[in-house]
Design a protein around this motif. Structure first.
Motif, PDB file in Angstrom:
ATOM      1  N   LYS A  55       5.128  13.799  33.738  1.00 15.75           N
ATOM      2  CA  LYS A  55       6.267  12.331  33.020  1.00 15.75           C
ATOM      3  C   LYS A  55       7.079  11.933  34.516  1.00 15.75           C
ATOM      4  O   LYS A  55       7.026  13.232  35.174  1.00 15.75           O
ATOM      5  N   CYS A  56       7.971  11.178  34.662  1.00 11.08           N
ATOM      6  CA  CYS A  56       8.995  10.790  35.749  1.00 11.08           C
ATOM      7  C   CYS A  56      10.552  12.143  35.827  1.00 11.08           C
ATOM      8  O   CYS A  56      10.707  12.297  34.689  1.00 11.08           O
ATOM      9  N   VAL A  57       9.987  13.297  36.345  1.00  9.54           N
ATOM     10  CA  VAL A  57      11.511  14.174  36.863  1.00  9.54           C
ATOM     11  C   VAL A  57      12.628  13.900  37.929  1.00  9.54           C
ATOM     12  O   VAL A  57      11.517  12.849  38.919  1.00  9.54           O
ATOM     13  N   THR A  58      13.358  14.536  37.827  1.00 10.52           N
ATOM     14  CA  THR A  58      14.335  13.641  39.079  1.00 10.52           C
ATOM     15  C   THR A  58      14.780  14.986  39.756  1.00 10.52           C
ATOM     16  O   THR A  58      15.036  16.502  38.830  1.00 10.52           O
ATOM     17  N   ILE A  59      14.219  15.394  41.358  1.00 14.70           N
ATOM     18  CA  ILE A  59      14.714  16.558  41.499  1.00 14.70           C
ATOM     19  C   ILE A  59      16.066  16.530  42.598  1.00 14.70           C
ATOM     20  O   ILE A  59      15.918  15.766  43.503  1.00 14.70           O
ATOM     21  N   SER A  60      16.424  18.001  42.608  1.00 12.65           N
ATOM     22  CA  SER A  60      17.585  17.647  43.537  1.00 12.65           C
ATOM     23  C   SER A  60      17.399  18.639  44.495  1.00 12.65           C
ATOM     24  O   SER A  60      18.054  18.124  45.840  1.00 12.65           O
ATOM     25  N   LYS A  61      16.467  19.268  44.207  1.00 14.15           N
ATOM     26  CA  LYS A  61      16.398  20.316  45.297  1.00 14.15           C
ATOM     27  C   LYS A  61      14.879  20.908  45.214  1.00 14.15           C
ATOM     28  O   LYS A  61      14.542  21.572  44.169  1.00 14.15           O
ATOM     29  N   LEU A  62      14.042  21.319  45.898  1.00  9.70           N
ATOM     30  CA  LEU A  62      13.526  21.794  46.027  1.00  9.70           C
ATOM     31  C   LEU A  62      13.035  22.937  47.106  1.00  9.70           C
ATOM     32  O   LEU A  62      13.493  22.945  48.363  1.00  9.70           O
ATOM     33  N   THR A  63      11.591  23.878  47.123  1.00 11.06           N
ATOM     34  CA  THR A  63      12.119  24.824  47.362  1.00 11.06           C
ATOM     35  C   THR A  63      10.773  25.682  47.149  1.00 11.06           C
ATOM     36  O   THR A  63       9.927  25.365  46.383  1.00 11.06           O
ATOM     37  N   ILE A  64       9.959  26.134  48.429  1.00  4.93           N
ATOM     38  CA  ILE A  64       8.456  26.285  48.699  1.00  4.93           C
ATOM     39  C   ILE A  64       8.312  27.882  49.523  1.00  4.93           C
ATOM     40  O   ILE A  64       9.246  28.111  50.810  1.00  4.93           O
ATOM     41  N   GLN A  65       8.015  28.449  48.778  1.00  3.56           N
ATOM     42  CA  GLN A  65       7.481  30.033  49.520  1.00  3.56           C
ATOM     43  C   GLN A  65       5.750  29.632  49.992  1.00  3.56           C
ATOM     44  O   GLN A  65       5.332  29.672  49.046  1.00  3.56           O
ATOM     45  N   CYS A  66       5.960  30.355  51.281  1.00  4.47           N
ATOM     46  CA  CYS A  66       4.419  30.334  52.283  1.00  4.47           C
ATOM     47  C   CYS A  66       4.675  30.940  53.321  1.00  4.47           C
ATOM     48  O   CYS A  66       5.503  31.877  53.386  1.00  4.47           O
ATOM     49  N   TYR A  67       3.227  31.165  53.427  1.00  7.89           N
ATOM     50  CA  TYR A  67       3.232  32.236  54.892  1.00  7.89           C
ATOM     51  C   TYR A  67       1.919  31.154  55.647  1.00  7.89           C
ATOM     52  O   TYR A  67       1.473  30.417  55.414  1.00  7.89           O
ATOM     53  N   CYS A  68       2.363  31.375  56.902  1.00  9.47           N
ATOM     54  CA  CYS A  68       2.114  30.974  57.923  1.00  9.47           C
ATOM     55  C   CYS A  68       1.650  29.312  58.608  1.00  9.47           C
ATOM     56  O   CYS A  68       1.005  28.615  59.574  1.00  9.47           O
ATOM     57  N   VAL A  69       2.734  29.100  57.694  1.00  9.41           N
ATOM     58  CA  VAL A  69       2.811  26.799  57.722  1.00  9.41           C
ATOM     59  C   VAL A  69       3.580  26.660  58.877  1.00  9.41           C
ATOM     60  O   VAL A  69       5.037  26.797  58.435  1.00  9.41           O
ATOM     61  N   GLN A  70       3.322  25.889  60.002  1.00 15.32           N
ATOM     62  CA  GLN A  70       3.932  25.571  60.164  1.00 15.32           C
ATOM     63  C   GLN A  70       4.527  24.196  60.490  1.00 15.32           C
ATOM     64  O   GLN A  70       5.889  24.198  60.389  1.00 15.32           O
ATOM     65  N   THR A  71       3.537  23.160  60.372  1.00 17.91           N
ATOM     66  CA  THR A  71       4.706  21.931  60.033  1.00 17.91           C
ATOM     67  C   THR A  71       4.155  20.852  58.458  1.00 17.91           C
ATOM     68  O   THR A  71       2.813  21.216  57.802  1.00 17.91           O
ATOM     69  N   LEU A  72       5.523  20.912  58.028  1.00 19.37           N
ATOM     70  CA  LEU A  72       4.402  20.303  56.693  1.00 19.37           C
ATOM     71  C   LEU A  72       5.642  19.270  56.262  1.00 19.37           C
ATOM     72  O   LEU A  72       6.401  18.382  56.413  1.00 19.37           O
ATOM     73  N   ARG A  73       4.701  17.908  54.895  1.00 22.36           N
ATOM     74  CA  ARG A  73       4.942  17.065  54.930  1.00 22.36           C
ATOM     75  C   ARG A  73       5.165  16.575  53.107  1.00 22.36           C
ATOM     76  O   ARG A  73       3.935  17.748  52.570  1.00 22.36           O
ATOM     77  N   ILE A  74       6.012  16.709  52.853  1.00 20.95           N
ATOM     78  CA  ILE A  74       6.160  16.596  51.534  1.00 20.95           C
ATOM     79  C   ILE A  74       5.747  15.208  51.382  1.00 20.95           C
ATOM     80  O   ILE A  74       7.466  14.275  51.515  1.00 20.95           O
TER      81      ILE A  74
END
Length: 145
Positions: A55-74
């Motif tokens: 369903k369509c949601v409204t997001i105000s903040k995104l957090t990602i927990q990852c390891y060894c990621v250099q360049t990320l596009r969302i």
């Protein structure tokens, strides 16, 4: 008004596509709410995964927990199907050996039915994504367009 983490399988969220899969570290680990479990890539870049909210949601903040990621596009999409993505952000993440990367992205509220995370490069041949948290205010109305 209540804040909700939309990126949980308990909220009905699924990872509907991932470019690589290892049976020990499946993409579903991203939405299980635990930092100890994770999805791992199997080498080569770019790698990506798509989260579906159903369903369509409204997001105000995104957090990602990852390891060894250099360049990320969302990227986000409000389509009924995972198409017509628009870039939200592209960022180079900092890497500290042996530490989980926790990156927070604040937006003027964005609406999304799908989020696509594209890992353009890594600090290693293999990277892992442990968790994605999409915080938003729960809407009373289900009739959003």
């Amino acid at each position: 008004m209540k804040f909700t983490d939309y990126c949980l399988s308990s909220e009905g969220t699924d990872v509907i596509q991932a470019t690589s899969s290892d049976e020990k570290y499946p993409p579903e680990n991203i939405t299980d709410g635990k930092s100890e479990t994770f999805w791992t890539t199997t080498g080569m870049f770019p790698q990506e995964f798509i989260i579906c909210f159903h369903k369509c949601v409204t997001i105000s903040k995104l957090t990602i927990q990852c390891y060894c990621v250099q360049t990320l596009r969302i990227e986000k999409s409000v389509s009924k199907d995972p198409v017509d993505f628009e870039e939200c952000i592209e960022k180079e993440l900092q890497h500290k050996e042996g530490e989980l990367q926790t990156e927070e992205f604040s937006f003027p509220e964005i609406q999304a039915t799908y989020l696509r995370f594209i890992i353009l490069s890594g600090y290693d041949a293999f990277v892992s994504v442990h968790r994605v948290i999409a915080e938003g205010i729960t809407q009373d109305s289900e009739n959003q367009t």
